[in-house]
Every structure is written in C-alpha cells, then in structure tokens.
Write a protein that holds these residues in place. Structure first.
Motif, PDB file in Angstrom:
ATOM      1  N   LEU A  69      54.174  16.525  75.844  1.00  0.00           N
ATOM      2  CA  LEU A  69      54.498  17.721  75.052  1.00  0.00           C
ATOM      3  C   LEU A  69      54.167  19.007  75.798  1.00  0.00           C
ATOM      4  O   LEU A  69      54.737  20.064  75.497  1.00  0.00           O
ATOM      5  CB  LEU A  69      53.746  17.676  73.720  1.00  0.00           C
ATOM      6  N   GLY A  70      53.243  18.931  76.726  1.00  0.00           N
ATOM      7  CA  GLY A  70      52.935  20.080  77.576  1.00  0.00           C
ATOM      8  C   GLY A  70      52.443  21.297  76.810  1.00  0.00           C
ATOM      9  O   GLY A  70      51.555  21.200  75.956  1.00  0.00           O
ATOM     10  N   ASP A  71      53.053  22.458  77.102  1.00  0.00           N
ATOM     11  CA  ASP A  71      52.598  23.726  76.538  1.00  0.00           C
ATOM     12  C   ASP A  71      52.828  23.840  75.035  1.00  0.00           C
ATOM     13  O   ASP A  71      52.335  24.796  74.410  1.00  0.00           O
ATOM     14  CB  ASP A  71      53.306  24.891  77.242  1.00  0.00           C
ATOM     15  N   ARG A  72      53.566  22.911  74.481  1.00  0.00           N
ATOM     16  CA  ARG A  72      53.775  22.954  73.023  1.00  0.00           C
ATOM     17  C   ARG A  72      52.501  22.621  72.246  1.00  0.00           C
ATOM     18  O   ARG A  72      52.391  22.943  71.070  1.00  0.00           O
ATOM     19  CB  ARG A  72      54.889  21.986  72.610  1.00  0.00           C
ATOM     20  N   VAL A  73      51.565  21.951  72.889  1.00  0.00           N
ATOM     21  CA  VAL A  73      50.314  21.572  72.215  1.00  0.00           C
ATOM     22  C   VAL A  73      49.370  22.770  72.179  1.00  0.00           C
ATOM     23  O   VAL A  73      48.974  23.297  73.222  1.00  0.00           O
ATOM     24  CB  VAL A  73      49.634  20.384  72.924  1.00  0.00           C
ATOM     25  N   VAL A  74      49.011  23.189  70.954  1.00  0.00           N
ATOM     26  CA  VAL A  74      48.103  24.339  70.803  1.00  0.00           C
ATOM     27  C   VAL A  74      46.731  23.932  70.282  1.00  0.00           C
ATOM     28  O   VAL A  74      45.845  24.770  70.133  1.00  0.00           O
ATOM     29  CB  VAL A  74      48.720  25.403  69.868  1.00  0.00           C
ATOM     30  N   GLY A  75      46.547  22.651  70.002  1.00  0.00           N
ATOM     31  CA  GLY A  75      45.253  22.180  69.523  1.00  0.00           C
ATOM     32  C   GLY A  75      45.254  20.683  69.323  1.00  0.00           C
ATOM     33  O   GLY A  75      46.308  20.069  69.102  1.00  0.00           O
ATOM     34  N   THR A  76      44.067  20.087  69.418  1.00  0.00           N
ATOM     35  CA  THR A  76      43.913  18.638  69.227  1.00  0.00           C
ATOM     36  C   THR A  76      42.624  18.368  68.486  1.00  0.00           C
ATOM     37  O   THR A  76      41.567  18.942  68.810  1.00  0.00           O
ATOM     38  CB  THR A  76      43.885  17.898  70.577  1.00  0.00           C
ATOM     39  N   ARG A  77      42.708  17.508  67.519  1.00  0.00           N
ATOM     40  CA  ARG A  77      41.519  17.030  66.808  1.00  0.00           C
ATOM     41  C   ARG A  77      41.434  15.530  67.046  1.00  0.00           C
ATOM     42  O   ARG A  77      42.403  14.799  66.790  1.00  0.00           O
ATOM     43  CB  ARG A  77      41.628  17.327  65.306  1.00  0.00           C
ATOM     44  N   ILE A  78      40.290  15.061  67.514  1.00  0.00           N
ATOM     45  CA  ILE A  78      40.104  13.633  67.740  1.00  0.00           C
ATOM     46  C   ILE A  78      39.233  13.060  66.639  1.00  0.00           C
ATOM     47  O   ILE A  78      38.059  13.411  66.515  1.00  0.00           O
ATOM     48  CB  ILE A  78      39.465  13.368  69.116  1.00  0.00           C
ATOM     49  N   GLY A  79      39.832  12.214  65.805  1.00  0.00           N
ATOM     50  CA  GLY A  79      39.094  11.471  64.789  1.00  0.00           C
ATOM     51  C   GLY A  79      38.867  12.226  63.496  1.00  0.00           C
ATOM     52  O   GLY A  79      38.734  13.457  63.482  1.00  0.00           O
ATOM     53  N   MET A  80      38.844  11.462  62.411  1.00  0.00           N
ATOM     54  CA  MET A  80      38.421  11.940  61.095  1.00  0.00           C
ATOM     55  C   MET A  80      37.541  10.866  60.485  1.00  0.00           C
ATOM     56  O   MET A  80      37.745   9.674  60.727  1.00  0.00           O
ATOM     57  CB  MET A  80      39.635  12.212  60.186  1.00  0.00           C
ATOM     58  N   LYS A  81      36.580  11.284  59.697  1.00  0.00           N
ATOM     59  CA  LYS A  81      35.684  10.310  59.065  1.00  0.00           C
ATOM     60  C   LYS A  81      36.447   9.491  58.019  1.00  0.00           C
ATOM     61  O   LYS A  81      37.462   9.946  57.486  1.00  0.00           O
ATOM     62  CB  LYS A  81      34.503  11.027  58.411  1.00  0.00           C
ATOM     63  N   PRO A  82      35.965   8.298  57.698  1.00  0.00           N
ATOM     64  CA  PRO A  82      36.625   7.488  56.665  1.00  0.00           C
ATOM     65  C   PRO A  82      36.702   8.229  55.337  1.00  0.00           C
ATOM     66  O   PRO A  82      35.883   9.107  55.039  1.00  0.00           O
ATOM     67  CB  PRO A  82      35.706   6.261  56.552  1.00  0.00           C
ATOM     68  N   HIS A  83      37.695   7.855  54.548  1.00  0.00           N
ATOM     69  CA  HIS A  83      37.900   8.368  53.186  1.00  0.00           C
ATOM     70  C   HIS A  83      38.402   9.816  53.149  1.00  0.00           C
ATOM     71  O   HIS A  83      38.409  10.450  52.095  1.00  0.00           O
ATOM     72  CB  HIS A  83      36.641   8.221  52.321  1.00  0.00           C
TER      73      HIS A  83
END
Length: 413
Positions: A69-83
């Motif tokens: 995706l290159g420059d189109r990516v403006v942010g990344t979140r890795i993981g979310m807690k269960p529920h």
C-alpha cells in the motif's frame, strides 16, 4: 460485477444490498491495493490498518500489506484486547482521527472486524470519551436520539471463519461496567471483504476449525428451526456442503488451499441464513452465556450443537427438520468416511450423533470439562441462558432452568 484486476473474482455477498463486495483470486495485499486505487466505493488514499498481534509478530502479512500500500498507509494499530474493549476503541478512534484516515483495513480474525465497525461509527459521531461511546449502542439506556452513520469504509481481510465481516452488527465491552453492548443500525458492515485462503494457513488450527463449526451451527440451527423458509434452507444446505468437507480436509491437510477457500465461501452461506431472519436455537442461546466464562464462540458450538439436536429430537420437536439436515450431511463423502472410522452405521445415525463424530474428527472440545468449565458453574449458566432470545426460539422453547440443565448435563464431562 466487473473485476478490477486480471485473476480477481468480485461479487456482492448478498442480493438485497450493495455491500459487502467480496474479492478473491489475488494475494490479499495486491487486492487491497487494487481496490484502494480503483474502487469508487472506497476512495482510499489515507488507510489506517488494524492488524492481529499474532499475525504481525509471527508472519510477514502486515509488512507485506504495508509495503504494497505504500504511502497510502497513514497509521497502524497492532492488536486489540479480547472482547473489543472500549478503552481500545477510544484510543484507536483518537489515532484514526488524528491521521485523518479515510479507510480502515483489518487484517486478522473476527474481533478486529467488530472493533473497526465500532471505530468507524465512533469517528462519525465525534466520540472521545466513555460517555460519548455509551450514547451509541442500540441497547444503551443513554443512547442519543440521532446516531450518525459511519462515513469511513472498512475493508476486512479475515483469517478465521467467524463471519462477522458479513454483518453490520458489532459487540464491544465497556471496561468500566464489564458489560458487552450491541452496536447495530445505523452502523455499517465492511464495504469489502478480501478472501485469501493462502493467508488463512497462518491461522491456528483450533481457531480455524472451531470458528468453522460456528458457521456450521448457523446452518444446522437454521435448517432445524420451526420457523425456517426455503431460501434459508437452500443457503444452509449450500453452506454445509462447502463447510463440512472443507473443515475435514483442512484438518487432514493444513496446506489444502482449495478446502480452505471452500470454507470461506461456506461462511457467506451461513451468514445468509442469519440475514434471512430464521430464528436460531439453544446452541447459540446457551453458547452466548458460555462466552463470559472464557469459552470462544466456536468452541461453544463444538460442545453444545450435538447435545441441543439430541435434546430437541428426544422431545420430538423438529424430527422432520433434523432429518433434512441429516440427509445433507450423509451425502458428503468425507462425513461417511468419518462415520465408518467411528464404526457408526449410517442407518443408525441421528443428527446429533453425526455432528458429534464430525466434531471429534476435527479434534475439537466436546465437553465443558474440556474448556475448564466445572459443574459448579452450571446453575448460573442455566439461569442466564433463560434470558437469551435464541433459547426462547429453540424448537423446544427453554422456559425453565431444568430444561437448560438437562442439556448441560449431556456435555458436562
């Protein structure tokens, strides 16, 4: 629909709505890039990725997606807690808003999809606090009169068979009250679902197979409902003929990409039965109450579905409907082979027994003991189950605690 690239298959999942579109045939990262560039439904120039922690840590999937995706990516979140905790939702809403993102892409299993749906709704309603978020759920006593529909599209790249990507419904848990709330209309489901069977090989077998049985549960309880309809029966039959052999083949060979792809297509049919409004039964109803005890939705179906079928048959509530479901399963060569291995003769088979054999063949849990739920939990579990709408719509309506306990006694050990 006209594919956006050579090698892609593109279609709308359900006839009565324009979304989600479903894409397969391209590697997931390329498919995402193609749609970001060419799809008029997305207009995605500023993409925020929400990725599974395990997938990000153990595979190259996230880096592949980011680099493609290159420059189109403006942010990344890795993981979310269960529920799908509200604290996570609020933090990601802040990040998405600060990045001025115009598209959310989820990479991973079902809880991320629920999270993204709630995040898109929260951004549209300018949510910043717990109180703001509490004004959005459909079951909230403080819900505001006018909830704004999301305007940021969601792209889902699922790695399990949970099926949440085909629904606008989402559940999120308030950390302060520990209550899970339902977010529905005017919420929206994903605009695009990208299926990549090769990517799904990264999913732990237990999650892949158990969530697949959850989809089987949708099909079986729809077929066995006393309020079914021909369209739902047709979808459920198609779903079972894709899912059950696909799961059994996946168990035998985790590299069987065709089997995995068939499972992914089977989930669409399972979710179609839900959209067609057929009331489900006690496997879902009791299963909803097992979740707070730490049991995954897929595992609840593995444990409860055969027992619920046997209970309903014992009370002669839906024998004709169960016969239809049984006939579908017995037409599947992989099921007949599993029955032979279990020394269960076809003339002696009933629906609950056949499902038991299939689930055992997959190596999935078959008792509450298997998932760490002891006998001391049964009374509260039975009491709570009586408040679930699917227990009321079970072919034998569950109106007394003793009825639920009769089912639970069948699966306690």
């Amino acid at each position: 629909m006209i594919p956006l690239a050579e090698g892609e298959t593109l279609f709308v999942a359900f006839e009565d709505t324009d979304t989600p579109q479903v894409s397969y045939g391209l590697p997931f990262a390329r498919a995402c890039k193609v749609h970001a560039e060419k799809s008029t439904a997305l207009h995605a120039s500023r993409i925020f990725i929400i990725a599974s922690a395990s997938l990000s840590q153990n595979t190259n999937a996230l880096t592949d997606l980011q680099s493609t995706l290159g420059d189109r990516v403006v942010g990344t979140r890795i993981g979310m807690k269960p529920h799908t905790l509200w604290s996570d939702i609020l933090q990601i809403v802040k990040e998405v808003s600060a990045a001025d993102a115009d598209c959310l892409v989820t990479l991973g299993a079902g809880s991320l999809t629920d999270g993204a749906k709630i995040i898109a709704l929260a951004v549209a309603n300018k949510v910043t606090t717990f109180d703001d978020l509490a004004a959005l759920p459909n079951d909230s006593p403080t819900r505001k009169a006018h909830v704004v529909s999301p305007n940021i599209p969601v792209v889902s790249i699922p790695t399990s068979l949970s099926g949440g990507e085909y629904s606008a419904f989402a559940g999120g848990t308030n950390d302060h009250t520990h209550r899970k709330h339902s977010f529905a209309a005017p919420n929206k489901g994903p605009a695009l679902v990208i299926l990549d069977a090769t990517l799904s090989k990264t999913t732990p077998a237990s999650i892949w197979l158990s969530t697949g049985i959850r989809a089987v549960d949708h099909c079986v309880e729809a077929l066995c409902s006393l309020q079914g309809n021909p369209a739902a029966d047709k979808a459920a039959k198609k779903g079972l003929t894709l899912l059950v052999p696909g799961l059994l083949r996946s168990k035998l060979d985790g590299e069987d990409v065709e089997a995995r792809h068939n499972c992914q297509l089977g989930v669409i049919e399972a979710m179609r039965t839900v959209r067609l409004g057929v009331p489900l039964g006690a496997s879902h109803g009791i299963g909803h109450q097992l979740g707070p005890l730490g049991v995954g939705h897929g595992e609840t179906s593995c444990i409860l579905l055969p027992a619920v079928c046997k209970y309903n048959a014992k009370h002669r509530a839906n024998l004709h409907q169960q016969e239809k479901a049984l006939d579908i399963l017995l037409e599947i060569p992989e099921v007949r082979k599993a029955l032979d291995s279990a020394h269960l003769a076809t003339p002696d088979a009933d629906l609950g027994g056949v499902l038991d054999v299939v689930i055992r063949e997959l190596g999935m849990p078959r008792s509450l003991k298997d998932v760490g739920v002891g006998r001391e939990k049964l009374d509260g579990l039975a009491e709570n189950s009586l408040h679930d709408r699917w227990c009321v719509t079970n072919p034998v309506p569950l109106e007394r605690k003793g009825q639920v306990l009769e089912i639970l006694e069948m699966v306690v050990e």
